[in-house]
Design a protein around this motif. Structure first.
Motif, PDB file in Angstrom:
ATOM      1  N   HIS A 169       0.953  -1.105  -0.015  1.00 19.43           N
ATOM      2  CA  HIS A 169       0.105   0.238   0.096  1.00 19.43           C
ATOM      3  C   HIS A 169       0.954   1.079  -0.002  1.00 19.43           C
ATOM      4  CE1 HIS A 169      -3.302   2.444   2.224  1.00 19.43           C
ATOM      5  NE2 HIS A 169      -3.453   2.543   0.751  1.00 19.43           N
ATOM      6  N   ARG A 173       0.966   4.153  -3.044  1.00 19.42           N
ATOM      7  CA  ARG A 173       0.983   5.644  -2.601  1.00 19.42           C
ATOM      8  C   ARG A 173       1.900   6.344  -3.454  1.00 19.42           C
ATOM      9  NH1 ARG A 173      -1.947   7.422   1.950  1.00 19.42           N
ATOM     10  NH2 ARG A 173      -0.391   8.953   2.305  1.00 19.42           N
ATOM     11  N   ILE A 176       1.314   6.571  -6.975  1.00 19.83           N
ATOM     12  CA  ILE A 176       0.086   7.655  -7.246  1.00 19.83           C
ATOM     13  C   ILE A 176       0.648   9.014  -7.429  1.00 19.83           C
ATOM     14  CG2 ILE A 176      -1.919   8.688  -6.375  1.00 19.83           C
ATOM     15  CD1 ILE A 176      -2.739   5.879  -5.474  1.00 19.83           C
ATOM     16  N   ARG A 230      -4.706  14.043   1.851  1.00 22.61           N
ATOM     17  CA  ARG A 230      -5.041  12.878   1.004  1.00 22.61           C
ATOM     18  C   ARG A 230      -5.621  11.896   2.065  1.00 22.61           C
ATOM     19  NH1 ARG A 230      -2.904  13.998  -4.057  1.00 22.61           N
ATOM     20  NH2 ARG A 230      -4.252  12.257  -4.672  1.00 22.61           N
ATOM     21  N   LEU A 233      -6.625   8.308   0.198  1.00 27.60           N
ATOM     22  CA  LEU A 233      -5.625   7.298  -0.205  1.00 27.60           C
ATOM     23  C   LEU A 233      -5.125   6.217   0.775  1.00 27.60           C
ATOM     24  CD1 LEU A 233      -2.939   9.590  -1.970  1.00 27.60           C
ATOM     25  CD2 LEU A 233      -4.512   8.325  -2.853  1.00 27.60           C
ATOM     26  N   TYR A 238      -9.454   2.465  -3.234  1.00 31.25           N
ATOM     27  CA  TYR A 238      -9.387   3.780  -4.127  1.00 31.25           C
ATOM     28  C   TYR A 238      -7.933   3.966  -4.669  1.00 31.25           C
ATOM     29  CZ  TYR A 238      -9.233   8.688  -4.824  1.00 31.25           C
ATOM     30  OH  TYR A 238      -9.209   9.913  -5.619  1.00 31.25           O
ATOM     31  N   CYS A 239      -6.766   3.521  -3.953  1.00 32.09           N
ATOM     32  CA  CYS A 239      -5.731   3.805  -4.524  1.00 32.09           C
ATOM     33  C   CYS A 239      -5.572   3.087  -5.965  1.00 32.09           C
ATOM     34  CB  CYS A 239      -4.467   3.271  -3.714  1.00 32.09           C
ATOM     35  SG  CYS A 239      -4.298   4.389  -2.079  1.00 32.09           S
ATOM     36  N   ARG A 242      -7.357   4.887  -8.524  1.00 35.22           N
ATOM     37  CA  ARG A 242      -6.682   5.883  -8.918  1.00 35.22           C
ATOM     38  C   ARG A 242      -5.650   5.654  -9.860  1.00 35.22           C
ATOM     39  NH1 ARG A 242      -7.180  11.658  -9.410  1.00 35.22           N
ATOM     40  NH2 ARG A 242      -5.355  12.759  -8.756  1.00 35.22           N
TER      41      ARG A 242
END
Length: 349
Positions: A169, A173, A176, A230, A233, A238-239, A242
């Motif tokens: 995770h 991030r 992203i 943010r 995130l 959602y990550c 996105r």
């Protein structure tokens, strides 16, 4: 936006939104519908799907609707208070004005001209924002849709099903953030207007930005500060969604691969030369950015360094919980060959 998709104005499951968009896209795509308004209708439902594709996006949109409704309710009260204060000011000025004083002729107002490029929408026109679904045939739309679905399913299965969820995770991030900076950088080079794919701190047209920057009281945290945190995130789902949007934009609009760090000649060159869409496919592959030159006018500041083999991941990084006492880190440090010899030498002295 909910009305454009024919859905109730409430939080919905992303699968329901996706299924409804698929039905409407098949019905109103210009290749499937002969109505002259088909292109406008397809663009409208596609924009609604982009804005409501995730639960977090729906929450933000519903929050904006509540904010706008509250602003509309407060507007009449503010207007009445302004009118009353203006009337009182005019009455006081009328009492203080001398009746014998002649009124000086007013100077005609002249409109100040702005130099080209200084706000107001003047200067060089910006290109229209491009989307992954915009300006393509139905066959191409089907191909991009299948790729998008496959990529989203692969990312969701990868980042939600692995044991090292926290570590992955965190990596997601970082990808992203890098993809958002790449979108902003490449869109500016092509004079494409800002979009929701840009980092929030670079968006001048963020909805209600000025109102969000006003604190409730002096020293309080504003809603804009929360936007920059943010918090959305923190959701792996959602990550994944996105990152799908960001990678799809970079690969379809700019023919750019985030993990290769270079541009490609066309879509066929991208499919043929790029190892894959995610970072895992690039780990064992040679760096394409080393063998390719950047296009004219595009800097290579976003290109990653050449690939190199990754060493074994420390067990601490794979654990689900952090080790507070740090015994494992000290044990690994003492087990290093150089450190062990230095320790034994110090003990001998």
């Amino acid at each position: 936006l909910f009305a454009a998709l024919g859905l109730p104005q409430q939080r919905l499951q992303p699968t329901a939104v996706k299924s409804r968009y698929r039905q409407l896209a098949l019905r109103v795509h210009p290749d499937k519908c002969g109505d002259p308004r088909a292109k406008q209708a397809f663009q409208k439902v596609s924009e609604a799907f982009e804005a409501l594709g995730t639960v977090q996006a729906q929450d933000r949109y519903l929050l904006l609707l509540q904010f706008d409704a509250r602003q509309r309710r407060q507007r009449p009260q503010q207007r009445s208070s302004r009118d009353s204060s203006a009337a009182a000011a005019e009455e006081s000025e009328g009492r203080e004005e001398d009746e014998d004083e002649e009124e000086a002729p007013s100077r005609p107002k002249t409109k100040r001209r702005r130099a080209p490029g200084q706000g107001g929408g003047e200067g060089r026109p910006r290109a229209k924002e491009q989307k992954w679904w915009d300006g393509c045939s139905w066959v191409e739309f089907e191909r991009r849709w299948r790729r998008r679905e496959a990529l989203e399913a692969k990312l969701r299965a990868k980042y939600l099903g692995l044991v090292q969820g926290k570590y992955q995770h965190r990596q997601l991030r970082q990808q992203i953030f890098a993809a958002e900076r790449s979108c902003e950088h490449l869109d500016r080079l092509k004079d494409i207007g800002e979009s929701e794919l840009w980092p929030p701190e670079f968006r001048e047209e963020f909805p209600n930005k000025e109102a969000l920057q006003v604190p409730a009281f002096e020293g309080a945290t504003t809603a804009w500060d929360e936007v920059l945190e943010r918090y959305e995130l923190e959701s792996p789902e959602y990550c994944a969604s996105r990152l799908v949007d960001l990678l799809t934009h970079l690969r379809t609009v700019h023919l750019y691969c985030l993990h290769c760090g270079c541009h490609f000649a066309d879509a066929e060159d991208l499919d043929r030369s790029c190892p894959g869409v995610d970072e895992e496919a690039h780990e064992a592959a040679a760096s394409v950015a080393v063998a390719r030159e950047a296009p004219e006018g595009v800097t290579r500041e976003l290109a990653p360094p050449p690939k190199r083999a990754k060493g074994p991941m420390p067990k601490q990084a794979l654990g689900s919980e952090d080790n507070d006492d740090g015994d494992g880190a000290f044990a690994a440090l003492l087990a290093a060959p150089g450190r062990g010899r230095a320790t034994r030498g110090a003990a001998g002295r």
